[in-house]
Design an enzyme around this catalytic site. Structure first.
Site, PDB file in Angstrom:
ATOM      1  N   HIS A  33       4.370  -0.151   0.892  1.00 21.46           N
ATOM      2  CA  HIS A  33       4.690  -0.886   2.114  1.00 21.46           C
ATOM      3  C   HIS A  33       3.718  -2.046   2.313  1.00 21.46           C
ATOM      4  CE1 HIS A  33       3.982  -1.680   6.438  1.00 21.46           C
ATOM      5  NE2 HIS A  33       5.293  -1.794   6.408  1.00 21.46           N
ATOM      6  N   LYS A  36       5.816   6.697   6.692  1.00 18.54           N
ATOM      7  CA  LYS A  36       5.362   5.840   7.788  1.00 18.54           C
ATOM      8  C   LYS A  36       6.554   5.323   8.572  1.00 18.54           C
ATOM      9  CE  LYS A  36       1.782   3.943   4.792  1.00 18.54           C
ATOM     10  NZ  LYS A  36       1.363   2.755   4.051  1.00 18.54           N
ATOM     11  N   HIS A  83       0.811  -1.216   0.000  1.00 17.13           N
ATOM     12  CA  HIS A  83       0.000   0.000   0.000  1.00 17.13           C
ATOM     13  C   HIS A  83       0.844   1.266   0.000  1.00 17.13           C
ATOM     14  CE1 HIS A  83      -2.806  -2.772   2.473  1.00 17.13           C
ATOM     15  NE2 HIS A  83      -3.031  -2.933   1.187  1.00 17.13           N
ATOM     16  N   ASP A 100      -6.000  -6.602  -2.077  1.00 15.87           N
ATOM     17  CA  ASP A 100      -4.547  -6.746  -2.178  1.00 15.87           C
ATOM     18  C   ASP A 100      -4.161  -7.818  -3.198  1.00 15.87           C
ATOM     19  OD1 ASP A 100      -4.341  -4.787  -0.288  1.00 15.87           O
ATOM     20  OD2 ASP A 100      -3.686  -6.109   1.329  1.00 15.87           O
ATOM     21  N   TYR A 128       1.667   1.956  13.273  1.00 12.61           N
ATOM     22  CA  TYR A 128       2.133   2.891  12.249  1.00 12.61           C
ATOM     23  C   TYR A 128       2.089   4.301  12.819  1.00 12.61           C
ATOM     24  CZ  TYR A 128       0.820  -0.592   8.630  1.00 12.61           C
ATOM     25  OH  TYR A 128       0.691  -1.698   7.842  1.00 12.61           O
TER      26      TYR A 128
END
Length: 176
Positions: A119, A72, A62, A168, A132
């Protein structure tokens, strides 16, 4: 804190340096001054938690599309993951390369993932929690991703995923 650069510019492994005594240990996990002094200015404005009951859960790959791209800092507070960053910046000399590192509650490592880098992670044990720290704040409607097994990247995951979302799984082949 120790900062270890990876093969991808701006993707950095951040290692806490705990101080132990008879009570246990204490470690600084983020300090904007130390990050900036190391050449990685990062001031998170949002913190999120990903709970993963099942080992073999894959989340990713993502990123947030410009102009709302995010940086992040990813850390595990319970369990273990194989954490992956893929460089999607077309102007980068490491475009389409990936790096991976094991993060765990025990090793106190974190991965700093800059803007323009996708990521994702694979849980290596059940009941894994991933925290995160993000900047800027998440903006709905700008989510994007690339497929975890896209041959354009050739990520060498340590195991096949057991659980992965349809979103995904269905990202198209990467084209840059």
């Amino acid at each position: 804190m120790r900062f270890a650069e990876t093969a991808i510019a701006g993707v950095v492994v951040v290692e806490a340096e705990p101080r132990a005594d008879e009570r246990g240990a204490f470690a600084r996990l983020h300090c904007p001054t130390e990050f900036a002094a190391a050449g990685f200015p990062f001031k998170p404005v949002q913190t999120s938690l990903s709970r993963n009951p099942q080992a073999g859960t894959l989340r990713g790959m993502h990123y947030q599309a410009a102009p709302h791209a995010e940086t992040k800092l990813v850390r595990v507070t319970r369990g273990r993951i194989f954490d992956v960053a893929v460089d999607l910046r077309p102007e980068s000399p490491t475009h389409r390369r990936w790096t991976g590192v094991e993060l765990s509650a025990d090793n106190l490592k974190a991965l700093l993932v800059p803007e323009g880098v996708a990521h994702g992670f694979l849980t290596l044990e059940p009941d894994t929690d991933v925290v995160y720290q993000i900047s800027p704040a998440y903006r709905p409607g700008h989510e994007a991703g690339v497929r975890w097994d896209d041959p354009a990247f050739g990520v060498a995951w340590p195991a096949a995923p057991v659980l992965i979302s349809e979103r995904d799984r269905a990202y198209p082949d990467y084209r840059a």
